[in-house]
Design a protein around this motif. Structure first.
Motif, short mmCIF file in Angstrom:
data_model
loop_
_atom_site.label_atom_id
_atom_site.label_comp_id
_atom_site.label_asym_id
_atom_site.label_seq_id
_atom_site.Cartn_x
_atom_site.Cartn_y
_atom_site.Cartn_z
N ARG A 127 0.79 -1.14 -0.13
CA ARG A 127 0.16 0.05 0.10
C ARG A 127 0.83 1.49 -0.19
O ARG A 127 1.74 1.54 1.00
CB ARG A 127 -0.89 -0.24 1.15
N PRO A 128 0.62 2.09 -1.09
CA PRO A 128 1.37 3.53 -0.80
C PRO A 128 0.74 4.33 -0.07
O PRO A 128 -0.46 4.15 0.45
CB PRO A 128 1.47 3.85 -2.32
N ALA A 129 1.40 5.47 0.10
CA ALA A 129 0.76 6.62 0.82
C ALA A 129 -0.62 7.18 0.20
O ALA A 129 -0.70 7.04 -1.14
CB ALA A 129 1.77 7.72 0.98
N VAL A 130 -1.28 7.99 0.81
CA VAL A 130 -2.72 8.30 0.31
C VAL A 130 -2.30 9.19 -0.92
O VAL A 130 -2.83 9.02 -2.19
CB VAL A 130 -3.61 8.96 1.20
N ASP A 131 -1.56 10.22 -0.80
CA ASP A 131 -1.27 10.98 -2.08
C ASP A 131 -0.51 10.31 -3.30
O ASP A 131 -0.87 10.53 -4.14
CB ASP A 131 -0.29 12.22 -1.58
N ASP A 132 0.14 9.29 -2.87
CA ASP A 132 1.07 8.61 -3.91
C ASP A 132 -0.27 7.47 -4.71
O ASP A 132 0.11 7.11 -5.72
CB ASP A 132 2.01 7.59 -3.52
N ALA A 133 -0.99 7.25 -3.94
CA ALA A 133 -1.77 6.13 -4.24
C ALA A 133 -2.99 6.82 -5.30
O ALA A 133 -3.28 6.13 -6.42
CB ALA A 133 -2.82 5.63 -3.36
N ARG A 134 -3.23 8.13 -5.31
CA ARG A 134 -3.81 8.81 -6.50
C ARG A 134 -3.28 8.66 -7.92
O ARG A 134 -3.92 9.02 -8.82
CB ARG A 134 -3.97 10.35 -6.08
N ARG A 135 -1.94 8.36 -7.77
CA ARG A 135 -1.18 8.20 -9.01
C ARG A 135 -1.47 6.82 -10.15
O ARG A 135 -1.26 6.75 -10.93
CB ARG A 135 0.39 8.41 -8.85
N LEU A 136 -2.10 6.00 -9.15
CA LEU A 136 -2.23 4.62 -9.67
C LEU A 136 -3.83 4.49 -10.20
O LEU A 136 -4.70 5.04 -9.59
CB LEU A 136 -1.98 3.70 -8.73
#
Length: 326
Positions: free
Chosen positions: A301-310
């Protein structure tokens, strides 16, 4: 000429060897996978017609934003009936606790005053009769009548005083307890009715993107049927597959780097799950030659801000961070 061909063959062989070595190195460090999402499907536990839809597919919403409203006329009617029953039960309990009305208490007080006046008169009469009997002006039977009248008036005074005490009190304890239980039952029914009305109006449980809208305004929705599919960014994760030879070194919380097409930079993530069972098992006996066929699913699991890139379903490659990195 033959020397040139020999040198060209050696060059091609060297290039192929370099490519194969690079692929081999990448296969040992990089693991294939894809982005996965855990959708939040918003529904109502009570059936009804969809009268208002506040969002559309692709909308970005904040937590507690309006989602949808179902028809709630019948639930409101039930709530009003429950509220009326609760008010009735409260009034009955208050009435039992109050005792008699002021006018009724006034009547009993007047009756007590009359009894006390009659007692004063009978007491005075008894005193006079005693003196007359002593002076032998009247017979002793007259004294007995005066004594009986005084006793009678004393009893009436005591009776009026007891009636006044009872009138000031509320109902009996058993009646009050029954009224209190009735009030609790009515309030519970009111709370249930209010909950049913509230369930017809749903709000967003978290911030995210509306992935899909499954019903339109005017359609009838069964109880528990999802109406909105929401994707919060924290519910985006990466799934990749690690061979049996590398899965033993993985740890929960270990950092990985995710790479995807179009990503300008690697996306950091941490391993949150390592499968206990292989995704593919060879029908042959587990031998040294067959172990290469075993791969284990791993989630990070990435961080919330990084997850938006997926994006869910997007192919990714995961690379393990250096040992000891947290």
């Amino acid at each position: 000429m033959r020397l040139a061909r020999t040198r060209m063959a050696w060059g091609i062989s060297a290039s192929l060897a370099a490519v194969l070595m690079a692929c081999a190195e990448k296969s040992s460090d990089y693991f294939p996978g894809y982005a996965e999402a855990e959708y939040v499907r918003l529904a109502s536990p009570i059936a009804g017609a969809l009268v208002k839809l506040h969002v559309q597919r692709g909308d970005r919403v904040e937590a507690d934003a309006p989602a949808f409203v179902l028809e709630q006329d019948s639930e409101r009617a039930v709530r009003e009936a429950a509220a009326a029953r609760a008010r009735t039960a409260r009034a009955q309990l208050d009435n039992l606790l109050k005792g008699r009305r002021p006018d009724e208490l006034a009547v009993i007080r007047q009756q007590l005053a009359q009894a006390e006046a009659a007692l004063q008169l009978s007491s005075a009469t008894l005193a006079r009769q005693r003196q007359l009997v002593a002076d032998k002006f009247v017979s002793p039977s007259t004294l007995d009548e005066a004594r009986s009248a005084e006793v009678r008036d004393q009893a009436r005074v005591q009776e009026s005083r007891a009636q006044l005490r009872v009138a000031r009190l509320g109902a009996r304890s058993d009646e009050i307890d029954a009224a209190q239980q009735e009030l609790k039952a009515a309030e519970a029914q009111l709370a249930q009715a209010e909950w049913q009305v509230a369930q017809k109006t749903q709000r967003m449980p978290a911030a995210g993107v509306v992935n899909d809208v499954l019903y339109r305004e005017g359609e009838y929705v069964q109880a528990g049927s999802p109406i909105i599919s929401l994707l919060p960014p924290q519910n985006i994760k990466a799934r990749f597959f690690v061979p049996e030879t590398a899965v033993g070194a993985l740890r929960i919380g270990q950092e990985v780097q995710l790479q995807c097409d179009g990503c300008d930079a690697p996306i950091p993530a941490r391993i949150s799950f390592v499968s206990n069972a292989p995704e593919y098992t060879s029908p042959l006996i587990y031998s040294t030659e067959n172990r290469a066929a075993l791969v284990f699913m791993v989630e990070a699991r990435p961080a919330v801000d990084d997850a938006r890139r997926l994006h869910p379903g997007q192919p990714v490659e995961a690379r393990l961070a250096a040992q000891g990195t947290r």
